[in-house]
Scaffold this motif. Structure first.
Motif, PDB file in Angstrom:
ATOM      1  N   VAL A  97       0.806  -1.373   0.246  1.00 53.76           N
ATOM      2  CA  VAL A  97       0.226   0.262  -0.294  1.00 53.76           C
ATOM      3  C   VAL A  97       0.686   1.847  -0.419  1.00 53.76           C
ATOM      4  O   VAL A  97       1.777   1.424   0.744  1.00 53.76           O
ATOM      5  CB  VAL A  97      -1.088  -0.303   1.615  1.00 53.76           C
ATOM      6  N   VAL A  98       0.579   1.654  -0.734  1.00 51.27           N
ATOM      7  CA  VAL A  98       1.584   3.338  -1.193  1.00 51.27           C
ATOM      8  C   VAL A  98       1.133   4.262  -0.916  1.00 51.27           C
ATOM      9  O   VAL A  98       2.000   5.650  -1.586  1.00 51.27           O
ATOM     10  CB  VAL A  98       2.474   3.093  -2.514  1.00 51.27           C
ATOM     11  N   CYS A  99      -0.548   4.060  -1.201  1.00 50.38           N
ATOM     12  CA  CYS A  99      -1.101   5.987  -1.156  1.00 50.38           C
ATOM     13  C   CYS A  99      -2.174   5.764  -0.274  1.00 50.38           C
ATOM     14  O   CYS A  99      -3.517   4.332  -0.683  1.00 50.38           O
ATOM     15  CB  CYS A  99      -1.227   6.243  -2.664  1.00 50.38           C
ATOM     16  N   ALA A 100      -2.808   6.069   0.672  1.00 52.94           N
ATOM     17  CA  ALA A 100      -4.088   6.398   0.971  1.00 52.94           C
ATOM     18  C   ALA A 100      -4.979   7.505   1.713  1.00 52.94           C
ATOM     19  O   ALA A 100      -3.861   8.182   1.463  1.00 52.94           O
ATOM     20  CB  ALA A 100      -4.445   5.690   2.446  1.00 52.94           C
ATOM     21  N   THR A 101      -5.505   7.479   0.540  1.00 52.14           N
ATOM     22  CA  THR A 101      -6.496   8.825   0.417  1.00 52.14           C
ATOM     23  C   THR A 101      -7.614   9.159   1.131  1.00 52.14           C
ATOM     24  O   THR A 101      -8.538   8.285   2.075  1.00 52.14           O
ATOM     25  CB  THR A 101      -7.289   8.688  -0.967  1.00 52.14           C
ATOM     26  N   SER A 102      -7.760  10.264   2.092  1.00 55.47           N
ATOM     27  CA  SER A 102      -9.042  10.742   2.817  1.00 55.47           C
ATOM     28  C   SER A 102      -9.183  12.600   2.401  1.00 55.47           C
ATOM     29  O   SER A 102      -8.150  12.776   2.254  1.00 55.47           O
ATOM     30  CB  SER A 102      -9.040  10.698   3.865  1.00 55.47           C
ATOM     31  N   ARG A 103     -10.110  13.231   2.265  1.00 51.84           N
ATOM     32  CA  ARG A 103     -10.314  14.607   1.605  1.00 51.84           C
ATOM     33  C   ARG A 103     -10.190  15.026   3.455  1.00 51.84           C
ATOM     34  O   ARG A 103      -9.554  15.996   3.626  1.00 51.84           O
ATOM     35  CB  ARG A 103     -11.278  14.648   1.339  1.00 51.84           C
ATOM     36  N   LYS A 104     -10.463  14.676   4.459  1.00 51.22           N
ATOM     37  CA  LYS A 104     -10.969  15.459   5.441  1.00 51.22           C
ATOM     38  C   LYS A 104      -9.717  15.447   6.151  1.00 51.22           C
ATOM     39  O   LYS A 104      -8.984  16.025   7.239  1.00 51.22           O
ATOM     40  CB  LYS A 104     -12.453  15.219   5.854  1.00 51.22           C
ATOM     41  N   ALA A 150      -6.177  14.488   5.558  1.00 53.95           N
ATOM     42  CA  ALA A 150      -4.856  15.044   5.367  1.00 53.95           C
ATOM     43  C   ALA A 150      -3.927  15.438   5.325  1.00 53.95           C
ATOM     44  O   ALA A 150      -3.985  16.410   5.861  1.00 53.95           O
ATOM     45  CB  ALA A 150      -5.284  15.845   3.500  1.00 53.95           C
ATOM     46  N   GLY A 151      -2.584  14.805   5.498  1.00 52.17           N
ATOM     47  CA  GLY A 151      -1.772  14.899   6.412  1.00 52.17           C
ATOM     48  C   GLY A 151      -1.966  14.250   8.386  1.00 52.17           C
ATOM     49  O   GLY A 151      -0.853  13.583   8.469  1.00 52.17           O
ATOM     50  N   THR A 152      -2.719  13.557   7.814  1.00 53.00           N
ATOM     51  CA  THR A 152      -2.720  12.742   9.561  1.00 53.00           C
ATOM     52  C   THR A 152      -2.098  11.004   9.018  1.00 53.00           C
ATOM     53  O   THR A 152      -2.787  10.248   8.017  1.00 53.00           O
ATOM     54  CB  THR A 152      -4.400  12.756   9.793  1.00 53.00           C
ATOM     55  N   PRO A 153      -1.449  10.327  10.040  1.00 51.62           N
ATOM     56  CA  PRO A 153      -0.826   9.533   9.746  1.00 51.62           C
ATOM     57  C   PRO A 153      -1.669   8.964   9.888  1.00 51.62           C
ATOM     58  O   PRO A 153      -2.883   8.716  11.044  1.00 51.62           O
ATOM     59  CB  PRO A 153      -0.459   9.406  11.056  1.00 51.62           C
ATOM     60  N   LEU A 154      -2.272   7.060   8.741  1.00 58.03           N
ATOM     61  CA  LEU A 154      -2.896   6.299   9.033  1.00 58.03           C
ATOM     62  C   LEU A 154      -3.289   5.546  10.853  1.00 58.03           C
ATOM     63  O   LEU A 154      -4.934   5.691  10.675  1.00 58.03           O
ATOM     64  CB  LEU A 154      -3.155   5.358   8.511  1.00 58.03           C
ATOM     65  N   ASP A 155      -1.629   5.703  11.397  1.00 59.33           N
ATOM     66  CA  ASP A 155      -2.883   4.916  12.739  1.00 59.33           C
ATOM     67  C   ASP A 155      -3.448   6.304  14.097  1.00 59.33           C
ATOM     68  O   ASP A 155      -3.317   5.449  15.371  1.00 59.33           O
ATOM     69  CB  ASP A 155      -1.280   4.687  12.756  1.00 59.33           C
ATOM     70  N   GLN A 156      -3.676   7.315  13.056  1.00 60.12           N
ATOM     71  CA  GLN A 156      -3.825   8.034  14.705  1.00 60.12           C
ATOM     72  C   GLN A 156      -5.498   7.704  14.469  1.00 60.12           C
ATOM     73  O   GLN A 156      -6.778   7.682  15.187  1.00 60.12           O
ATOM     74  CB  GLN A 156      -3.752   9.439  14.451  1.00 60.12           C
ATOM     75  N   THR A 208       1.948   0.772   8.944  1.00 63.53           N
ATOM     76  CA  THR A 208       2.672   1.601   8.161  1.00 63.53           C
ATOM     77  C   THR A 208       3.058   2.651   8.660  1.00 63.53           C
ATOM     78  O   THR A 208       2.475   3.124   9.865  1.00 63.53           O
ATOM     79  CB  THR A 208       1.142   1.493   7.602  1.00 63.53           C
ATOM     80  N   ASN A 209       3.296   2.946   7.644  1.00 56.99           N
ATOM     81  CA  ASN A 209       3.915   5.087   8.167  1.00 56.99           C
ATOM     82  C   ASN A 209       3.224   5.834   7.254  1.00 56.99           C
ATOM     83  O   ASN A 209       3.625   6.820   7.410  1.00 56.99           O
ATOM     84  CB  ASN A 209       5.337   4.785   7.739  1.00 56.99           C
ATOM     85  N   LEU A 210       2.199   5.582   6.386  1.00 53.29           N
ATOM     86  CA  LEU A 210       1.532   6.274   5.748  1.00 53.29           C
ATOM     87  C   LEU A 210       0.530   7.293   6.445  1.00 53.29           C
ATOM     88  O   LEU A 210      -0.193   6.874   7.559  1.00 53.29           O
ATOM     89  CB  LEU A 210       0.657   5.706   4.491  1.00 53.29           C
ATOM     90  N   LYS A 211       0.773   8.205   5.823  1.00 52.51           N
ATOM     91  CA  LYS A 211      -0.359   9.246   6.286  1.00 52.51           C
ATOM     92  C   LYS A 211      -1.783   9.818   5.031  1.00 52.51           C
ATOM     93  O   LYS A 211      -1.130   9.081   3.428  1.00 52.51           O
ATOM     94  CB  LYS A 211       0.731  10.415   6.019  1.00 52.51           C
ATOM     95  N   PHE A 212      -2.696   9.912   4.590  1.00 56.99           N
ATOM     96  CA  PHE A 212      -3.846  10.375   4.298  1.00 56.99           C
ATOM     97  C   PHE A 212      -3.264  11.211   3.373  1.00 56.99           C
ATOM     98  O   PHE A 212      -2.651  12.260   4.360  1.00 56.99           O
ATOM     99  CB  PHE A 212      -5.052  10.977   4.947  1.00 56.99           C
ATOM    100  N   GLU A 213      -3.898  11.348   1.990  1.00 53.89           N
ATOM    101  CA  GLU A 213      -3.091  12.141   0.780  1.00 53.89           C
ATOM    102  C   GLU A 213      -4.695  12.585   0.788  1.00 53.89           C
ATOM    103  O   GLU A 213      -5.356  11.686   0.505  1.00 53.89           O
ATOM    104  CB  GLU A 213      -2.641  11.661   0.295  1.00 53.89           C
TER     105      GLU A 213
END
Length: 328
Positions: A28-35, A37-43, A52-57
């Motif tokens: 998984v290289v990309c996880a989107t959310s309009r509201k 964006a910039g928030t780490p997924l694990d929050q 995962t170290n991804l942030k919402f984009e």
């Protein structure tokens, strides 16, 4: 293989990340959310901390860089995204309802105009695997139709009436709180809803017809105080009587090569967190009772979506999905 999850903030998005972490060939290289964006997924998905170290984009379809995209978006949202991703060569699995039904049926059931319709395989692999092989796009089925159709499929062509009665966990309503899902309204309670008009009935009727069944089909869901799972009781009224031993053999033969369908006593706890559908049948002659159990977020959503991705991309069908349920 690079994977994007469009609409990753909900339960289905979280399950996709959880399951794909164990996939041998997908990242998984990309996880989107309009509201968010910039928030780490694990929050938002704290159980994924360390995975995962991804942030919402907040990305447009034109900015998504992936080989496969999962659309975990609300109904009517996917139709504005799917075609744009496909035009760029990105394979798509849509978890919404936008492409599960023919255009006219969708518009009647959902009360909206479909703005970018094209036909798609209906992704119950046990019934439509050939259509999904090498497909560019698959419509992932609804959670209720998955458990219901698998419960009735082997007997569908012998039936004149099928009545589905389902009990579902609260996560099926999504992660937005409402009066319906408020704990005092759910706990120690069983609530029928949309007694005769649930939108998933259209998918059930569609699949029975594809199986060559002329049967009339009815469906009533109930909300029960559990987090995950759907237990479906299918009352299958036959044209000719059948004994239990013959029905059992029919089901066991029908699913003998299907890893994710197990013939055993269906219990929600036994499939929780897994991609399995457990089912059993019993006959009283002209009426067969078939009961199935699935996890609505896995076999009913994200797990089946990954199963479809595996078929589309030529991976082992079970990749990322081999996990037992969490009984007790």
């Amino acid at each position: 293989m690079k994977v994007a999850i469009v609409g990753a903030s909900g339960y289905a998005g979280g399950e996709l990340v959880r399951l794909l972490y164990h996939h041998s060939s997908a990242e998984v290289v990309c996880a989107t959310s309009r509201k968010l964006a910039g928030t780490p997924l694990d929050q938002i998905h704290p159980h994924l901390k360390g995975f995962t170290n991804l942030k919402f984009e907040n990305l447009t379809p034109d900015a998504i860089d992936a080989d496969v995209a999962f659309l975990a978006v609300p109904h009517t949202a996917a139709m504005s995204i799917a075609g744009k991703l496909l035009s760029r060569g990105i394979k798509v699995v849509d978890l919404s309802a936008d492409y599960r039904l023919p255009k006219e049926t969708f518009e009647k059931v959902y009360g909206v105009t479909h703005t970018d319709y094209f036909p798609a395989p209906y992704g119950i692999p046990e019934l439509h695997r050939r259509e999904c092989v090498n497909a560019k796009f698959v419509a992932n089925p609804g959670c209720f139709p998955t458990g219901a159709t698998l419960a009735a499929a082997p007997l569908a062509k012998y039936a004149h009436t099928v009545i589905f009665d389902s009990k579902t966990g609260v996560s099926g309503a999504g992660d937005n709180p409402s009066a319906t899902t408020h704990y005092p309204n759910v706990g120690d309670n069983v609530n029928p809803y949309k007694w005769t008009s649930h939108r998933h009935l259209a998918e059930m009727k569609q699949e029975l017809a594809k199986l060559g069944s002329p049967a009339k089909c009815y469906f009533t869901p109930h909300l029960v105080p559990v987090n995950r799972g759907i237990l479906t009781t299918a009352h299958i009224l036959l044209n000719q009587p059948m004994e239990t031993k013959d029905v059992q053999k029919l089901y066991q033969d029908f699913y003998k090569d299907e890893f994710f369908v197990r013939y055993q006593m269906p219990m929600l706890a036994a499939v929780r967190g897994s991609n399995f559908c457990d089912l059993m049948v019993e006959s009283e002659g002209l009426r067969v009772v078939a009961v199935s159990a699935i996890d609505n977020l896995v076999k009913g959503a994200s797990g089946q979506a990954i199963q479809n991705m595996n078929i589309m991309c030529g991976f082992k069908e079970t990749d990322g999905l081999v996990a037992a349920g969490m009984l007790p």
